[in-house]
Structure formats: structure tokens, C-alpha cells
Design an enzyme around this catalytic site. Sequence first.
Site, PDB file in Angstrom:
ATOM      1  N   GLY A  48       0.840  -1.189   0.000  1.00  0.00           N
ATOM      2  CA  GLY A  48       0.000   0.000   0.000  1.00  0.00           C
ATOM      3  C   GLY A  48       0.874   1.237   0.000  1.00  0.00           C
ATOM      4  CD  GLN A  53       3.258   5.775   2.692  1.00  0.00           C
ATOM      5  OE1 GLN A  53       2.268   5.240   2.214  1.00  0.00           O
ATOM      6  NE2 GLN A  53       4.245   5.087   3.232  1.00  0.00           N
ATOM      7  CB  CYS A 107       5.149   2.158   7.255  1.00  0.00           C
ATOM      8  SG  CYS A 107       4.599   3.652   6.433  1.00  0.00           S
ATOM      9  CG  LEU A 108       6.397   1.078   1.131  1.00  0.00           C
ATOM     10  CD1 LEU A 108       5.831   1.382  -0.244  1.00  0.00           C
ATOM     11  CD2 LEU A 108       7.499   0.041   1.044  1.00  0.00           C
ATOM     12  CG  HIS A 150      -0.681   1.017   7.162  1.00  0.00           C
ATOM     13  ND1 HIS A 150       0.295   0.573   8.024  1.00  0.00           N
ATOM     14  CD2 HIS A 150      -0.058   1.906   6.331  1.00  0.00           C
ATOM     15  CE1 HIS A 150       1.452   1.161   7.728  1.00  0.00           C
ATOM     16  NE2 HIS A 150       1.264   1.974   6.698  1.00  0.00           N
ATOM     17  CD  GLU A 151      -1.176   2.324   2.685  1.00  0.00           C
ATOM     18  OE1 GLU A 151      -0.788   3.495   2.554  1.00  0.00           O
ATOM     19  OE2 GLU A 151      -0.413   1.393   3.016  1.00  0.00           O
ATOM     20  CG  HIS A 154       0.124   6.596   5.446  1.00  0.00           C
ATOM     21  ND1 HIS A 154       1.242   7.102   6.072  1.00  0.00           N
ATOM     22  CD2 HIS A 154       0.388   5.289   5.213  1.00  0.00           C
ATOM     23  CE1 HIS A 154       2.131   6.127   6.221  1.00  0.00           C
ATOM     24  NE2 HIS A 154       1.641   5.015   5.706  1.00  0.00           N
TER      25      HIS A 154
END
Length: 198
Positions: A48, A53, A107-108, A150-151, A154
Site C-alpha cells: 500500500g 508518502q 511502512c514504506l 493503515h493507508e 496516512h
Amino acid sequence: MGVAEVLPIRLYGDPILRKKARPVEDFSEIPEIAASMFETMFEAGGVGLAGPQVGLQKRIFVAALYHDEPEEGEEEIPLKARVKDQYVLVNPRITFAEGEAVGTEGCLSLPGLYSDEVPRNFRVRVEYQDEHGEPKVLEAEDYLARIIQHEFDHLEGVLFFDRLPPELRRQFLEENRAELARMQREAKAFLRELAGKR
Ligand code: NI
């Protein structure tokens, strides 16, 4: 933005990760943005990726579910070729959530850091617009529901460790203090470089 280019991923410490993203009203560039976000996510090996991000303060995220990795000894298949389902959610609203599940997240924007204790709802219903602005509904459970939550977080400036119970959150920050500080320095250096280009 060119066609489906890989974008730099903002690291922990970049203030955009803590800002609330703004609703998308103009969809003209959204298909292109989504394509670039997918490229970026595949390149980074993620499930994701949210607008903030990649430096976009927009309420958009992409997500993908993949087929299993090939067995050891078999030829490697690039992540992009293993996509089972992929999603673009613009202006998402979680309209229903139930059940509890504790699971692993990374997480990226926090590469290499994970927690096995992140609590989420097991099942969610999300209303959103696709990349063309068409209203859609998605019902998801388990892993996909976790990715969506999660996304979605963000877009609200929330990171996965914020969801940990206070004691575990404190422990996460303490255990990863050096790595987090390194990311903050890298994020600052990136922003300086970006400002220099303008
Ligand atoms: Ni993330």
C-alpha cells in the site's frame, strides 16, 4: 509528473506524513498519479502507498494483493507480475468497521521497521471514488482491511506505531530510536535538496 514514474518515498520525519491530506476535487491528473504510485509501490515492494508518502497532500492511496512468491529454486517473478488485485481509493471514508485483530505492519516510510502488535478492525466497509471519480464501495476483511486502515491513517497523518497501546508505542520508539533518528536526518536532507531545486 511523467507517465508512471517512480517517485521518491517520504521518510519518517518528513512533516507531510503528519499532515491531514486534502480531498481530491479535480480528477484530471489522478489516473497518472495512481499509475506512478503503483510503480513506486511495486519498486519498493509494498502492499500500500498513500499520497503523503510521495509528497502529495491528497486523499488517495493505492494497494495491492499479490500471488505467493515462487518456491525457492524457481525463477523469481517481479512483484508487478504477481499482482492479484489492485486498488485505487480516492477520498475514502470508512463507513463501517467491526471486529478486532492484532497483526504485523511495516511502512514504506519507515523501511525495515515492523510491529507485530498493531490492533485494527477485522472488517471494514469503505466508500470512495475510483481514479475517474466514480463512487465505489469496498468491503474487506483481514489483511486487506488492515492495509486499508493503515493507508487511510496516512491521510490523517497517523502512522502505524501510533495505533499501538501506549506502553508498546513507547517501547517501539525506544527500540528503534537510532534508526528513527537516521530517517529523520535523511528526510531533512531530502527536503533541503528539494528546496534547492526550486
Ligand atoms: Ni505506511
